[in-house]
Write a protein that holds these residues in place. Structure first.
Motif, PDB file in Angstrom:
ATOM      1  N   ALA A   1       0.868  -1.180   0.000  1.00  0.00           N
ATOM      2  CA  ALA A   1       0.000   0.000   0.000  1.00  0.00           C
ATOM      3  C   ALA A   1       0.902   1.227   0.000  1.00  0.00           C
ATOM      4  O   ALA A   1       1.792   1.357   0.836  1.00  0.00           O
ATOM      5  CB  ALA A   1      -0.904  -0.011   1.228  1.00  0.00           C
ATOM      6  N   SER A   2       0.681   2.126  -0.929  1.00  0.00           N
ATOM      7  CA  SER A   2       1.648   3.193  -1.172  1.00  0.00           C
ATOM      8  C   SER A   2       1.560   4.334  -0.166  1.00  0.00           C
ATOM      9  O   SER A   2       0.525   4.543   0.468  1.00  0.00           O
ATOM     10  CB  SER A   2       1.435   3.762  -2.578  1.00  0.00           C
ATOM     11  OG  SER A   2       0.229   4.522  -2.615  1.00  0.00           O
ATOM     12  N   PRO A   3       2.652   5.096  -0.027  1.00  0.00           N
ATOM     13  CA  PRO A   3       2.605   6.309   0.790  1.00  0.00           C
ATOM     14  C   PRO A   3       1.504   7.271   0.342  1.00  0.00           C
ATOM     15  O   PRO A   3       0.898   7.940   1.172  1.00  0.00           O
ATOM     16  CB  PRO A   3       3.993   6.919   0.590  1.00  0.00           C
ATOM     17  CG  PRO A   3       4.873   5.742   0.326  1.00  0.00           C
ATOM     18  CD  PRO A   3       4.023   4.816  -0.507  1.00  0.00           C
ATOM     19  N   ALA A   4       1.244   7.328  -0.957  1.00  0.00           N
ATOM     20  CA  ALA A   4       0.177   8.210  -1.462  1.00  0.00           C
ATOM     21  C   ALA A   4      -1.180   7.783  -0.929  1.00  0.00           C
ATOM     22  O   ALA A   4      -2.024   8.622  -0.587  1.00  0.00           O
ATOM     23  CB  ALA A   4       0.172   8.209  -2.988  1.00  0.00           C
ATOM     24  N   LEU A   5      -1.409   6.472  -0.824  1.00  0.00           N
ATOM     25  CA  LEU A   5      -2.677   5.977  -0.275  1.00  0.00           C
ATOM     26  C   LEU A   5      -2.787   6.326   1.203  1.00  0.00           C
ATOM     27  O   LEU A   5      -3.850   6.744   1.680  1.00  0.00           O
ATOM     28  CB  LEU A   5      -2.782   4.468  -0.478  1.00  0.00           C
ATOM     29  CG  LEU A   5      -4.049   3.797   0.078  1.00  0.00           C
ATOM     30  CD1 LEU A   5      -5.300   4.395  -0.563  1.00  0.00           C
ATOM     31  CD2 LEU A   5      -3.997   2.291  -0.133  1.00  0.00           C
ATOM     32  N   VAL A   6      -1.691   6.187   1.929  1.00  0.00           N
ATOM     33  CA  VAL A   6      -1.683   6.543   3.351  1.00  0.00           C
ATOM     34  C   VAL A   6      -2.054   8.022   3.507  1.00  0.00           C
ATOM     35  O   VAL A   6      -2.895   8.386   4.349  1.00  0.00           O
ATOM     36  CB  VAL A   6      -0.303   6.267   3.983  1.00  0.00           C
ATOM     37  CG1 VAL A   6      -0.287   6.714   5.442  1.00  0.00           C
ATOM     38  CG2 VAL A   6       0.048   4.788   3.869  1.00  0.00           C
TER      39      VAL A   6
END
Length: 250
Positions: free
Chosen positions: A112-117
């Protein structure tokens, strides 16, 4: 105010056919839990991290995560519980006085990407008390009756049971939910307190379900393919496509 991420890593690797906890299974040379912790830290919106470990393996889990130079936030490791719900509650108990937003993430979704976080945290800080990422369902879904067909076993081969279809939900309004899930800390604590008082067989499969049981609103933000959950060997193979960091780009 600050954001705490609870990274659940207490699950077994049974369905992966491993004799170790799933979170310690390696993908591209690194344990899943470390991939997930790195991305949480890289988001820039997580201030501290609590990892829930299998009972007896807290030291091992701590060595994996806390010694990695890419995990740039404070990390604490705590024994998880017998269920996911109990593990999250153990992590939530370590929230500090300034932690007003809590993320709950599965180590089994290591890419799960940093952008999703950042997307999830932004939605919580924008006024939504419970936020989950989700992706549209592409398959046709059938609801079925759990009653087993009365004909003799083996009629259809492999002792297959027959399950009558009861309905076909409109897939345009269905979402496959992922993690990290984000919450206003007070709402999540209230949801867990209420969930703990219910029957032992009523454990929720995700924290959003506990919030829904309170009658509170949960909202969905766009998820991503990279946040797939690793459960089987097939999932492990698919996950390697995201291990190079391509899923981390905004």
């Amino acid at each position: 105010m600050t954001t705490l991420a609870i990274l659940t890593a207490a699950g077994s690797g049974t369905r992966l056919g491993r004799d170790m906890p799933k979170a310690l299974v390696e993908v591209h040379g690194l344990p899943m839990v470390l991939h997930a912790a790195r991305r949480l830290a890289a988001s820039g919106v997580v201030d501290s991290l609590v990892v829930t470990a299998p009972v007896g393996l807290a030291t091992v889990m701590s060595d994996v995560v806390t010694r990695d130079p890419q995990v740039t936030v404070p990390v604490r490791v705590v024994d998880g519980g017998a269920t996911r719900q109990e593990s999250v509650a153990a992590g939530l108990a370590l929230a500090g006085p300034g932690d007003d937003v809590v993320l709950v993430h599965d180590a089994a979704r290591p890419f799960a990407s940093p952008a999703l976080v950042r997307r999830v945290v932004a939605a919580v800080r924008g006024g939504h008390g419970a936020v989950v990422p989700g992706v549209p369902v592409v398959d046709t879904i059938k609801s079925v009756s759990v009653a087993v067909d009365s004909r003799p076993a083996g009629v259809f081969g492999d002792d297959a049971a027959v399950e009558p279809v009861t309905s076909t939900p409109d897939r345009s309004v269905l979402r496959a939910v992922q993690t990290p899930q984000g919450f206003d800390r007070s709402l999540l604590e209230r949801a867990h307190a209420a969930g703990a008082s219910r029957a032992a067989d009523a454990h929720a499969t995700d924290d959003a379900g506990l919030v829904e049981a309170l009658g509170e609103t949960v909202v969905v933000v766009p998820g991503e393919d990279a946040a797939l959950k690793i459960t089987t060997e097939r999932d492990l193979v698919l996950a390697t496509f995201y291990a190079d960091g391509s899923g981390d780009r905004p």
